[in-house]
Scaffold this motif. Sequence first.
Motif, PDB file in Angstrom:
ATOM      1  N   GLY A  61      18.267  43.508  27.787  1.00 13.36           N
ATOM      2  CA  GLY A  61      18.060  44.714  26.741  1.00 13.36           C
ATOM      3  C   GLY A  61      18.525  46.133  27.270  1.00 13.36           C
ATOM      4  N   ILE A  62      18.885  46.849  26.528  1.00 17.46           N
ATOM      5  CA  ILE A  62      19.319  48.314  26.830  1.00 17.46           C
ATOM      6  C   ILE A  62      18.603  49.129  26.053  1.00 17.46           C
ATOM      7  N   LEU A  63      18.305  50.294  26.953  1.00 13.16           N
ATOM      8  CA  LEU A  63      17.447  51.391  26.118  1.00 13.16           C
ATOM      9  C   LEU A  63      18.133  52.701  26.660  1.00 13.16           C
ATOM     10  N   ILE A  64      18.942  53.350  25.502  1.00  9.60           N
ATOM     11  CA  ILE A  64      19.815  54.688  25.986  1.00  9.60           C
ATOM     12  C   ILE A  64      18.919  55.789  25.259  1.00  9.60           C
ATOM     13  N   GLU A  65      18.690  56.644  26.037  1.00  8.86           N
ATOM     14  CA  GLU A  65      18.063  57.952  25.523  1.00  8.86           C
ATOM     15  C   GLU A  65      19.070  59.184  25.912  1.00  8.86           C
ATOM     16  N   ASN A  66      19.640  59.833  25.016  1.00  7.56           N
ATOM     17  CA  ASN A  66      20.488  60.895  24.904  1.00  7.56           C
ATOM     18  C   ASN A  66      19.666  62.348  24.763  1.00  7.56           C
ATOM     19  N   THR A  67      20.298  63.061  25.600  1.00  4.34           N
ATOM     20  CA  THR A  67      19.660  64.490  25.151  1.00  4.34           C
ATOM     21  C   THR A  67      21.068  65.533  24.762  1.00  4.34           C
ATOM     22  N   LEU A  68      20.603  66.002  23.620  1.00  5.63           N
ATOM     23  CA  LEU A  68      21.849  66.752  23.002  1.00  5.63           C
ATOM     24  C   LEU A  68      21.797  68.226  23.362  1.00  5.63           C
ATOM     25  N   SER A  69      22.833  69.051  23.333  1.00  3.94           N
ATOM     26  CA  SER A  69      23.013  70.452  23.494  1.00  3.94           C
ATOM     27  C   SER A  69      23.964  70.717  22.708  1.00  3.94           C
ATOM     28  N   GLY A  70      23.682  71.417  21.297  1.00  5.73           N
ATOM     29  CA  GLY A  70      24.559  71.986  20.491  1.00  5.73           C
ATOM     30  C   GLY A  70      25.358  70.809  20.074  1.00  5.73           C
ATOM     31  N   PRO A  71      26.719  71.081  19.830  1.00  6.38           N
ATOM     32  CA  PRO A  71      27.926  70.103  19.363  1.00  6.38           C
ATOM     33  C   PRO A  71      27.981  68.975  20.364  1.00  6.38           C
ATOM     34  N   LYS A  72      27.426  68.597  21.276  1.00  2.00           N
ATOM     35  CA  LYS A  72      27.741  67.541  22.252  1.00  2.00           C
ATOM     36  C   LYS A  72      26.523  66.889  22.763  1.00  2.00           C
ATOM     37  N   ILE A  73      26.756  65.669  23.523  1.00  2.00           N
ATOM     38  CA  ILE A  73      25.554  65.114  24.056  1.00  2.00           C
ATOM     39  C   ILE A  73      25.738  65.508  25.771  1.00  2.00           C
ATOM     40  N   GLN A  74      24.571  66.344  26.115  1.00  2.00           N
ATOM     41  CA  GLN A  74      24.525  66.844  27.508  1.00  2.00           C
ATOM     42  C   GLN A  74      24.656  65.776  28.355  1.00  2.00           C
ATOM     43  N   TYR A  75      23.514  64.660  28.184  1.00  2.00           N
ATOM     44  CA  TYR A  75      23.678  63.800  29.272  1.00  2.00           C
ATOM     45  C   TYR A  75      22.802  62.354  28.697  1.00  2.00           C
ATOM     46  N   SER A  76      23.313  61.151  28.990  1.00  2.00           N
ATOM     47  CA  SER A  76      22.369  59.755  28.520  1.00  2.00           C
ATOM     48  C   SER A  76      22.007  59.098  29.909  1.00  2.00           C
ATOM     49  N   ILE A  77      20.678  58.716  29.510  1.00  2.00           N
ATOM     50  CA  ILE A  77      20.063  57.893  30.438  1.00  2.00           C
ATOM     51  C   ILE A  77      19.949  56.333  29.816  1.00  2.00           C
ATOM     52  N   VAL A  78      20.983  55.525  30.666  1.00  2.00           N
ATOM     53  CA  VAL A  78      21.350  54.162  30.195  1.00  2.00           C
ATOM     54  C   VAL A  78      20.389  53.089  30.857  1.00  2.00           C
ATOM     55  N   GLY A  79      19.406  52.643  30.494  1.00  2.00           N
ATOM     56  CA  GLY A  79      18.484  51.785  31.122  1.00  2.00           C
ATOM     57  C   GLY A  79      18.900  50.387  30.746  1.00  2.00           C
ATOM     58  N   ILE A  80      19.007  49.506  31.631  1.00  2.00           N
ATOM     59  CA  ILE A  80      19.492  48.114  31.342  1.00  2.00           C
ATOM     60  C   ILE A  80      18.520  47.269  32.383  1.00  2.00           C
ATOM     61  N   GLY A  81      17.936  46.199  31.627  1.00  3.34           N
ATOM     62  CA  GLY A  81      17.186  45.084  32.101  1.00  3.34           C
ATOM     63  C   GLY A  81      17.944  43.800  31.660  1.00  3.34           C
ATOM     64  N   LEU A  82      18.161  42.939  32.848  1.00  2.02           N
ATOM     65  CA  LEU A  82      18.773  41.713  32.848  1.00  2.02           C
ATOM     66  C   LEU A  82      18.025  40.528  33.447  1.00  2.02           C
ATOM     67  N   ASN A  83      17.809  39.462  32.789  1.00  2.63           N
ATOM     68  CA  ASN A  83      17.074  38.287  33.346  1.00  2.63           C
ATOM     69  C   ASN A  83      18.078  37.850  34.011  1.00  2.63           C
ATOM     70  N   VAL A  84      17.928  37.663  35.471  1.00  7.85           N
ATOM     71  CA  VAL A  84      18.925  36.815  36.497  1.00  7.85           C
ATOM     72  C   VAL A  84      18.243  35.572  36.883  1.00  7.85           C
ATOM     73  N   ASN A  85      17.295  35.781  38.016  1.00  7.34           N
ATOM     74  CA  ASN A  85      16.763  34.762  38.541  1.00  7.34           C
ATOM     75  C   ASN A  85      15.372  34.174  38.004  1.00  7.34           C
ATOM     76  N   GLN A  86      14.765  34.955  37.033  1.00 12.17           N
ATOM     77  CA  GLN A  86      13.519  34.666  36.767  1.00 12.17           C
ATOM     78  C   GLN A  86      13.548  33.129  35.844  1.00 12.17           C
ATOM     79  N   GLN A  87      12.617  32.432  36.289  1.00 19.65           N
ATOM     80  CA  GLN A  87      12.580  31.277  35.757  1.00 19.65           C
ATOM     81  C   GLN A  87      11.609  31.054  34.624  1.00 19.65           C
ATOM     82  N   GLU A  88      10.426  31.619  34.834  1.00 19.04           N
ATOM     83  CA  GLU A  88       9.475  31.582  33.780  1.00 19.04           C
ATOM     84  C   GLU A  88       9.139  32.552  32.891  1.00 19.04           C
TER      85      GLU A  88
END
Length: 237
Positions: A108-135
């Motif tokens: 899953g991905i969770l992106i949180e953007n902070t805006l400043s006037g007519p542009k995106i100031q910064y983006s916090i891009v959170g990513i969670g990926l199931n790699v080795n988990q079995q249960e």
Amino acid sequence: MPECTSTNAEAQALLVKNSATDGCTVITDKQTAGRGQRGNRWEAAPGENLTLTVVWKPTFLAPTDQFQLSQAVALGVLDWARQVLGAAESLRVKWPNDIFYGAQKLGGILIENTLSGPKIQYSIVGIGLNVNQQEFAVPTATSVARLTGHIYALPAQATRLLECLERRYLQLRAGRLAQLRYDYLQVLYRYQERHEYEVAGQKVWGQIVGVDETGRLAVEIEGQLHTFGLQEIRYIH
């Protein structure tokens, strides 16, 4: 970080302290309060999965173009998954940006953007990926290890993931928007298929026909085109 509440929260704290450069990445083995879409918790077994956050400063994007970044990130993650799993036809992006293998969630991905006037100031891009988990507590989740039978070195996979993300981000920055949109639709979960959904408490049959410029899901229901935001439509499996 060995442990933190959430990598998104740590990235936010770095930005507040003006300590986060463009591309700064926070990685942890254990999140105690990971967050997902719709305010859900993101559950991940400690030390078995990829949980990270990338900070970008996409000041070249207008606030109305936020979904273009979402597309690029989802495609970057999918590119990584294809490298690990092979060019699997079962890999899909479930709108807006969950990663699915068949009907099971791989990440899953969770992106949180902070805006400043007519542009995106910064983006916090959170990513969670199931790699080795079995249960997993839910039957709709899976992992790379469950699909392949192999265990993976997480640092090496994090490097590969970040390389895939950077390629897609550079594609976005170069203005190759038509290509990103095309690629996204080609891997969109249930695209141009007829399925059952829940809308305003009612079950309906519809066909996903695309995503509009603002990132709303476009669904044809009984011959009429409708667009939906994140909380307005629910997939019925």
